[in-house]
Design an enzyme around this catalytic site. Structure first.
Site, PDB file in Angstrom:
ATOM      1  N   ASN A   1     -12.183  -4.848 -66.013  1.00  0.00           N
ATOM      2  CA  ASN A   1     -12.298  -5.979 -66.931  1.00  0.00           C
ATOM      3  C   ASN A   1     -10.996  -6.763 -66.863  1.00  0.00           C
ATOM      4  O   ASN A   1      -9.980  -6.329 -67.391  1.00  0.00           O
ATOM      5  CB  ASN A   1     -12.545  -5.442 -68.352  1.00  0.00           C
ATOM      6  CG  ASN A   1     -12.571  -6.558 -69.387  1.00  0.00           C
ATOM      7  OD1 ASN A   1     -12.604  -7.737 -69.039  1.00  0.00           O
ATOM      8  ND2 ASN A   1     -12.543  -6.179 -70.658  1.00  0.00           N
TER       9      ASN A   1
ATOM     10  N   LYS B   1     -10.350  -9.619 -68.201  1.00  0.00           N
ATOM     11  CA  LYS B   1     -10.069 -10.403 -69.418  1.00  0.00           C
ATOM     12  C   LYS B   1      -9.644 -11.819 -69.006  1.00  0.00           C
ATOM     13  O   LYS B   1     -10.216 -12.380 -68.100  1.00  0.00           O
ATOM     14  CB  LYS B   1      -9.023  -9.674 -70.261  1.00  0.00           C
ATOM     15  CG  LYS B   1      -9.409  -8.199 -70.454  1.00  0.00           C
ATOM     16  CD  LYS B   1      -8.544  -7.461 -71.407  1.00  0.00           C
ATOM     17  CE  LYS B   1      -9.068  -6.035 -71.521  1.00  0.00           C
ATOM     18  NZ  LYS B   1      -8.398  -5.249 -72.533  1.00  0.00           N
TER      19      LYS B   1
ATOM     20  N   HIS C   1     -17.584  -6.133 -76.210  1.00  0.00           N
ATOM     21  CA  HIS C   1     -16.188  -5.692 -76.044  1.00  0.00           C
ATOM     22  C   HIS C   1     -15.440  -5.894 -77.357  1.00  0.00           C
ATOM     23  O   HIS C   1     -15.659  -6.878 -78.064  1.00  0.00           O
ATOM     24  CB  HIS C   1     -15.510  -6.473 -74.904  1.00  0.00           C
ATOM     25  CG  HIS C   1     -14.190  -5.877 -74.545  1.00  0.00           C
ATOM     26  ND1 HIS C   1     -13.054  -6.138 -75.265  1.00  0.00           N
ATOM     27  CD2 HIS C   1     -13.835  -4.989 -73.593  1.00  0.00           C
ATOM     28  CE1 HIS C   1     -12.046  -5.434 -74.753  1.00  0.00           C
ATOM     29  NE2 HIS C   1     -12.507  -4.725 -73.732  1.00  0.00           N
TER      30      HIS C   1
ATOM     31  N   GLU D   1     -12.576  -6.924 -78.023  1.00  0.00           N
ATOM     32  CA  GLU D   1     -11.850  -8.196 -78.153  1.00  0.00           C
ATOM     33  C   GLU D   1     -12.799  -9.319 -78.551  1.00  0.00           C
ATOM     34  O   GLU D   1     -12.417 -10.227 -79.290  1.00  0.00           O
ATOM     35  CB  GLU D   1     -11.095  -8.512 -76.850  1.00  0.00           C
ATOM     36  CG  GLU D   1      -9.861  -7.630 -76.730  1.00  0.00           C
ATOM     37  CD  GLU D   1      -9.427  -7.345 -75.301  1.00  0.00           C
ATOM     38  OE1 GLU D   1      -9.838  -8.071 -74.380  1.00  0.00           O
ATOM     39  OE2 GLU D   1      -8.661  -6.372 -75.117  1.00  0.00           O
TER      40      GLU D   1
ATOM     41  N   GLU E   1     -15.124   2.776 -75.813  1.00  0.00           N
ATOM     42  CA  GLU E   1     -13.749   2.282 -75.747  1.00  0.00           C
ATOM     43  C   GLU E   1     -13.120   2.338 -77.135  1.00  0.00           C
ATOM     44  O   GLU E   1     -13.293   1.404 -77.936  1.00  0.00           O
ATOM     45  CB  GLU E   1     -13.735   0.834 -75.263  1.00  0.00           C
ATOM     46  CG  GLU E   1     -14.309   0.642 -73.891  1.00  0.00           C
ATOM     47  CD  GLU E   1     -13.742  -0.606 -73.226  1.00  0.00           C
ATOM     48  OE1 GLU E   1     -13.001  -0.463 -72.256  1.00  0.00           O
ATOM     49  OE2 GLU E   1     -14.013  -1.713 -73.723  1.00  0.00           O
TER      50      GLU E   1
ATOM     51  N   GLY F   1      -5.341  -1.239 -74.243  1.00  0.00           N
ATOM     52  CA  GLY F   1      -4.102  -1.975 -74.010  1.00  0.00           C
ATOM     53  C   GLY F   1      -2.888  -1.379 -74.712  1.00  0.00           C
ATOM     54  O   GLY F   1      -1.839  -2.015 -74.791  1.00  0.00           O
TER      55      GLY F   1
ATOM     56  N   SER G   1      -6.852   2.255 -71.728  1.00  0.00           N
ATOM     57  CA  SER G   1      -5.636   2.718 -71.038  1.00  0.00           C
ATOM     58  C   SER G   1      -5.928   3.730 -69.926  1.00  0.00           C
ATOM     59  O   SER G   1      -5.198   4.706 -69.755  1.00  0.00           O
ATOM     60  CB  SER G   1      -4.625   3.274 -72.044  1.00  0.00           C
ATOM     61  OG  SER G   1      -4.209   2.240 -72.930  1.00  0.00           O
TER      62      SER G   1
HETATM   63  P1  PGA Z   1      -7.077  -1.335 -71.021  1.00  0.00           P
HETATM   64  O1  PGA Z   1      -8.367  -2.192 -71.410  1.00  0.00           O
HETATM   65  O2  PGA Z   1      -7.435  -0.517 -69.797  1.00  0.00           O
HETATM   66  O3  PGA Z   1      -5.997  -2.354 -70.716  1.00  0.00           O
HETATM   67  O4  PGA Z   1      -6.737  -0.463 -72.173  1.00  0.00           O
HETATM   68  C1  PGA Z   1      -9.650  -1.614 -71.383  1.00  0.00           C
HETATM   69  C2  PGA Z   1     -10.685  -2.605 -71.851  1.00  0.00           C
HETATM   70  O5  PGA Z   1     -10.397  -3.435 -72.715  1.00  0.00           O
HETATM   71  O6  PGA Z   1     -11.829  -2.588 -71.356  1.00  0.00           O
END
Ligand code: PGA
Length: 263
Positions: free
Chosen positions: A12, A14, A99, A101, A171, A177, A215
């Site tokens: 992803n 983003k 997601h 976000e 997730e 993140g 992560s």
């Molecule tokens: P990340 O993001 O690997 O940077 O933690 C995962 C995601 O948002 O799908």
């Protein structure tokens, strides 16, 4: 779970990588990750970079592509939005829905997420439903309740559509993140809940593909892919750099093909 599954490894991106960086990335990754048939790799670039991704991967059809977000309508006066049908028209095969976000920054609630997933199915795309709890919810012992609510909202909104196999990404919001990763045992526990909830509704729960996200890095991919009930990963930050993501794509192979010098 006795069946051996082919891991699904998804990136992803983003709001990172315009068309130029997308082309550069694909060129470099192609040299580090030769095609393999024992895993599926899917990228979710920003929508504006999807055509560049498709051109760059003409010789690498194993590198699939999806859309990060679609509107709940097929078309209309929705400035800035794109529809699942449009994504399908450019050759995208997958789509994310829910997601965290999108849920937190853009106010996508469970009903929106269900609507988006329906549109992805109608357009012939494979949806990946993202679910997960916040730290407060986890601390308050509400993991199961939250996952159940998020999944049921989508299952209850399918309106007779077939979602098969269901693909979900667990997730935990506190791991996205942050550099904090759920332990393989935590991931297994949450994935078991996801499967249990799927089993409660008519559908293809037995074939569900459940990814872990939050992560994921080169140094934890093998442990995560080795965890019970983990069928793959959804990777944010560590998917942005070709060597790092190439290592993740080779996760769990243990066949010595990966050269640690790459990192
Ligand atoms: P990340 O993001 O690997 O940077 O933690 C995962 C995601 O948002 O799908």
């Amino acid at each position: 779970m006795t069946e051996v599954r082919k891991p699904l490894i998804a990136a992803n991106w983003k709001m990172y990588k315009g068309p130029r960086e997308t082309r550069d990335f694909v060129g470099r990754l192609a040299g580090l990750y030769p095609p393999r048939t024992d895993r599926t790799i899917v990228f979710f670039p920003p929508a504006i970079s999807i055509p560049a991704f498709l051109v760059a991967t003409v010789g690498r059809p194993d590198l699939r592509v999806g859309v990060q977000d679609v509107h709940t309508d097929l078309e209309g006066a929705h400035t800035g939005a794109i529809s699942a049908r449009m994504a399908a028209e450019v050759g995208v095969g997958w789509g994310l829905a829910g997601h965290s976000e999108r849920r937190n920054e853009f106010g996508d609630d469970d009903a929106h997420v269900a609507g988006k997933l329906r549109r992805l199915l109608d357009a012939g795309l494979k949806p990946v439903l993202c679910v997960g709890e916040t730290l407060e919810e986890r601390t308050a012992g509400r993991l199961e309740e939250v996952l159940r609510r998020q999944i049921k909202a989508v299952l209850g909104g399918l309106g007779g559509r077939t979602w098969s196999p269901p693909v979900l990404a667990y997730e935990p919001v506190w791991a996205i993140g942050t550099g904090e990763t759920a332990s393989p045992a935590d991931a297994s526990e949450a994935h078991a809940i996801v499967r249990e909830v799927l089993l409660e509704a008519p559908g293809d729960a037995a074939r569900a593909v459940v990814l872990y996200g939050g992560s994921v890095k080169p140094d934890n991919i093998d442990a995560l892919l080795g965890a019970r009930g983990v069928d793959g990963v959804l990777v944010g930050g560590a998917s942005l750099e070709p060597a790092s993501f190439a290592r993740i794509c080779l996760g769990g192979t243990g066949d010595g093909r990966f050269d640690p010098q790459l990192l």
